[in-house]
Design a protein around this motif. Structure first.
Motif, PDB file in Angstrom:
ATOM      1  N   ARG A 111      33.626  33.022  50.389  1.00 28.93           N
ATOM      2  CA  ARG A 111      32.608  33.995  50.752  1.00 28.93           C
ATOM      3  C   ARG A 111      31.346  33.247  51.151  1.00 28.93           C
ATOM      4  N   GLY A 116      31.812  40.576  32.352  1.00 24.54           N
ATOM      5  CA  GLY A 116      30.827  39.538  32.621  1.00 24.54           C
ATOM      6  C   GLY A 116      30.486  39.389  34.092  1.00 24.54           C
ATOM      7  N   SER A 117      31.383  39.860  34.966  1.00 23.45           N
ATOM      8  CA  SER A 117      31.124  39.694  36.396  1.00 23.45           C
ATOM      9  C   SER A 117      30.508  40.960  37.008  1.00 23.45           C
ATOM     10  N   LEU A 118      30.239  41.961  36.169  1.00 23.45           N
ATOM     11  CA  LEU A 118      29.668  43.209  36.689  1.00 23.45           C
ATOM     12  C   LEU A 118      28.253  43.401  36.164  1.00 23.45           C
ATOM     13  N   ILE A 119      27.355  43.745  37.052  1.00 23.59           N
ATOM     14  CA  ILE A 119      25.967  43.913  36.646  1.00 23.59           C
ATOM     15  C   ILE A 119      25.838  44.985  35.575  1.00 23.59           C
ATOM     16  N   GLU A 152      24.789  29.633  43.530  1.00 19.27           N
ATOM     17  CA  GLU A 152      24.684  30.430  44.753  1.00 19.27           C
ATOM     18  C   GLU A 152      23.248  30.929  44.959  1.00 19.27           C
ATOM     19  N   ASP A 182      34.891  43.062  39.599  1.00 20.72           N
ATOM     20  CA  ASP A 182      34.216  42.983  40.882  1.00 20.72           C
ATOM     21  C   ASP A 182      35.110  42.149  41.791  1.00 20.72           C
ATOM     22  N   ALA A 240      34.603  40.949  44.554  1.00 19.73           N
ATOM     23  CA  ALA A 240      33.882  39.878  45.257  1.00 19.73           C
ATOM     24  C   ALA A 240      33.062  39.041  44.285  1.00 19.73           C
ATOM     25  N   ALA A 241      33.589  38.851  43.065  1.00 19.23           N
ATOM     26  CA  ALA A 241      32.833  38.102  42.066  1.00 19.23           C
ATOM     27  C   ALA A 241      32.742  36.634  42.459  1.00 19.23           C
ATOM     28  N   PRO A 242      31.649  35.971  42.075  1.00 19.74           N
ATOM     29  CA  PRO A 242      31.534  34.545  42.374  1.00 19.74           C
ATOM     30  C   PRO A 242      32.586  33.750  41.610  1.00 19.74           C
ATOM     31  N   PRO A 285      26.935  37.800  37.015  1.00 16.92           N
ATOM     32  CA  PRO A 285      27.648  38.656  37.975  1.00 16.92           C
ATOM     33  C   PRO A 285      27.128  38.450  39.395  1.00 16.92           C
ATOM     34  N   LYS A 286      27.931  38.808  40.350  1.00 18.84           N
ATOM     35  CA  LYS A 286      27.570  38.826  41.783  1.00 18.84           C
ATOM     36  C   LYS A 286      27.272  37.461  42.376  1.00 18.84           C
ATOM     37  N   ARG A 308      34.387  31.408  39.107  1.00 15.46           N
ATOM     38  CA  ARG A 308      34.078  31.056  37.735  1.00 15.46           C
ATOM     39  C   ARG A 308      35.035  29.975  37.278  1.00 15.46           C
TER      40      ARG A 308
END
Lengths: 347, 251
Positions: B148, A266-269, B72, A294, A296-298, B66-67, A300
């Protein structure tokens, strides 16, 4: 037989009485024994009354002065009764001409017997209260233990992770999305969701299920998630045939897979590959789920609750014999549950 | 169909990382002549880029992606665009929605519910609502400690881990983030940045500077009551009296 045991307790009193009669009353030893043994027995029965009055006057709930007065009065009456019996016994022994002068010696002892009787009766009362208090505290302890046990059971029930509610909302949304464009696919998702929920309910009630059944549920779950995630979700299985028959707690693999989807795919494009593995090694079964992440995932919400619950459940079920190990190596996250092998692994 | 250049048409961007969710929105919106979907995005980076490229009137924005998550994305837009959040389940965010957002849709939702949200958004356009930054700041689920920092440069998004930052510098209502010899500017006040940084690692050494203490090499007395911090890369920053006190407390 309990009454014999009860009377044995009073044997030291008989010895004491004989000593008193012989040393203080000047009775020869045979006479002292002939007096002491019946009197000790009688006193044993009189003291059963102490138990009764203790129950009538429990330490808690009555006022102390009343309790003390009542017990003192009973003690005096009991002791007087006892002295009376001693005198009667003296007369009896005199009558059969066994111990001449015994009546006199007994009457000289009356004062000491009275004092002894009162003391011993009050002692019996104290012992009784002590025993009652001990019994009460034992029962209280038992109640606490019982409460702890049921709390633990409740905890286990709560921890028996239901399928993540997010999943339900997501699946409903998949149906919502499909129902206009592809009604047949929407029906399939409905049916799949129904099957999975039913199986989850059935298996959730059991203490353990075969790993085969757990894997079936996980496959159904993954099928439904593929509708939502599309090509972002790839799955690979490597399950040892010997592992399939192992008994495992229900919902042991599911949280690992949920975690992989939620925080990995879910955190990867572009998503990635989720690998499931099950392996028996001697008396240990290892279930492993790996997925890309990831780094550097945001942030959650709810990170790690599912796995934490699983860890607590395993600890409650197996203690130190199980482990839940997680780790990140490069961009790959792995979660591994290690449990003792239970049940047949022959097929 | 109305003329596609009708001034009443709302230009809308929809952002969701799940294809079926996007398809559903597209399907429901296609029937509406007053809506024009100018972009569909599958993640936050695309969303930031699309907003910069096509200047929409309205965003339909998923939260867990994601990302960059939805909050954000908002933080990076640096301008007020009405937003309708879409989420499956997030109690934490819901509270904030009640206060600030134009509207939010809980998955699964109906066509009527979507229409209602769009009507509300249309009412909001042109009238001053809560600032989008206010919204982003009040609802950010990661508002514990900042790990971050997101900076937008045109349609590019840079993600700077806070550990890589040497120091922050105030520049009017913006913050300049200095890291490894590079500096990037972000619309945010230094005080707000300070609130969200780990106090064990970052110290406000001056009205205009926050220092990553790991970069500090030495402090020199410059004049009476005035000092300068020399960083490991040689950069020099002024240290105020109270800043020096804070620095001493930490070290």
């Amino acid at each position: 037989m309990p009454w014999i045991r009860y009377l044995t307790v009073w044997l030291p009193l008989a010895v004491l009485l004989a000593g008193v009669a012989a040393l203080m009353g000047g009775s020869p030893w045979p006479e002292a024994l002939a007096l002491a043994l019946p009197l000790a027995t009688v006193f044993a029965f009189l003291c059963l009354g102490a138990g009764y009055s203790c129950r009538v006057l429990p330490l808690s709930g009555t006022d102390a002065s009343r309790t003390v007065l009542s017990h003192a009065a009973t003690a005096v009456v009991t002791a007087a009764l006892w002295v009376g019996m001693a005198r009667l016994l003296g007369h009896l022994l005199e009558r059969i001409d066994l111990f001449p002068g015994v009546v006199l010696r007994v009457s000289q002892l009356s004062g000491s017997l009275m004092a002894l009787g009162i003391l011993l009766y009050l002692l019996a009362v104290s012992v009784h209260y002590l025993a009652t208090a001990r019994e009460e505290s034992r029962q209280a302890e038992q109640r606490i233990l019982q409460a702890e046990l049921s709390a633990r059971k409740a905890e286990l029930r709560a921890l028996k992770a239901q399928i993540d509610p997010h999943f339900l909302f997501n699946s409903l949304n998949s149906i919502n999305a499909l129902v206009g464009r592809d009604p047949e696919a929407a029906r399939q998702v409905c049916a799949g969701l129904g099957d999975l929920m039913r199986l989850n309910l059935q298996n959730g009630r059991k203490r353990s299920i075969a790993l085969r059944e757990e894997i079936d549920m996980v496959r159904m779950y993954l099928e439904l998630e593929k509708v939502r995630l599309g090509s972002r979700l790839q799955v690979e299985e490597s399950v040892q045939p010997a592992a399939l028959g192992c008994q495992v707690p229900p919902q042991v693999l599911q949280p690992l897979v949920e975690n992989a989807l939620k925080h990995g795919i879910g955190s990867l494009i572009d998503g990635g590959l989720v690998s499931l593995a099950a392996q028996v090694d001697g008396d240990r079964l290892t279930l492993t789920v790996t997925n890309p992440v990831d780094p550097a995932a945001p942030p959650r919400p709810g990170t790690g609750t599912g796995l934490r619950n699983l860890g607590q459940r395993l600890a409650a079920l197996y203690g130190g014999e199980s482990r839940l190990v997680t780790g990140i190596d490069g961009g790959t996250y792995s979660a591994r549950a290690i449990l003792p092998v239970e049940g047949g692994q022959d097929d | 169909m109305t003329d596609s250049n009708s001034p009443d048409r709302l230009k809308l961007i929809l952002v969701d990382d799940e294809a079926p969710a996007r398809a559903l929105l597209r399907e429901l919106l296609e029937d509406r002549p007053d809506i024009e979907i100018v972009a569909e995005c599958a993640n936050g980076f695309e969303a930031v880029k699309a907003v910069a490229d096509s200047d929409p009137d309205l965003l339909l924005l998923d939260i867990l992606m994601p990302k960059l998550n939805g909050f954000e994305v908002l933080e990076l837009l640096e301008r007020d665009i009405p937003v309708i959040f879409i989420t499956a389940f997030d109690e934490h965010a819901l509270k904030a929605f009640d206060v600030h957002a134009v509207d939010y849709l809980l998955k699964p939702f109906t066509r009527d519910r979507l229409d209602e949200a769009l009507a509300r958004a249309r009412g909001r356009i042109g009238s001053p609502g809560p600032s989008i930054r206010e919204l982003a700041e009040s609802t950010d689920p990661g508002s514990r400690t900042l790990e971050r920092i997101l900076v937008r440069d045109g349609s590019d998004v840079h993600v700077i881990p806070v550990d890589d930052v040497d120091y922050f510098e105030a520049d009017d209502d913006r913050v300049i983030i200095h890291s490894g010899g590079e500096s990037r500017s972000k619309l945010q006040r230094l005080a707000r940045m300070e609130e969200r940084l780990d106090r064990e690692r970052f110290v406000r050494i001056h009205r205009s500077y926050i220092l990553n203490v790991e970069r500090l090499s030495k402090i020199e007395l410059y004049a009476k009551d005035s000092r300068i911090a020399i960083l490991s890369d040689g950069a020099k920053l002024p240290v105020s009296r109270s800043g020096y006190a804070r620095l001493r407390d930490l070290l």
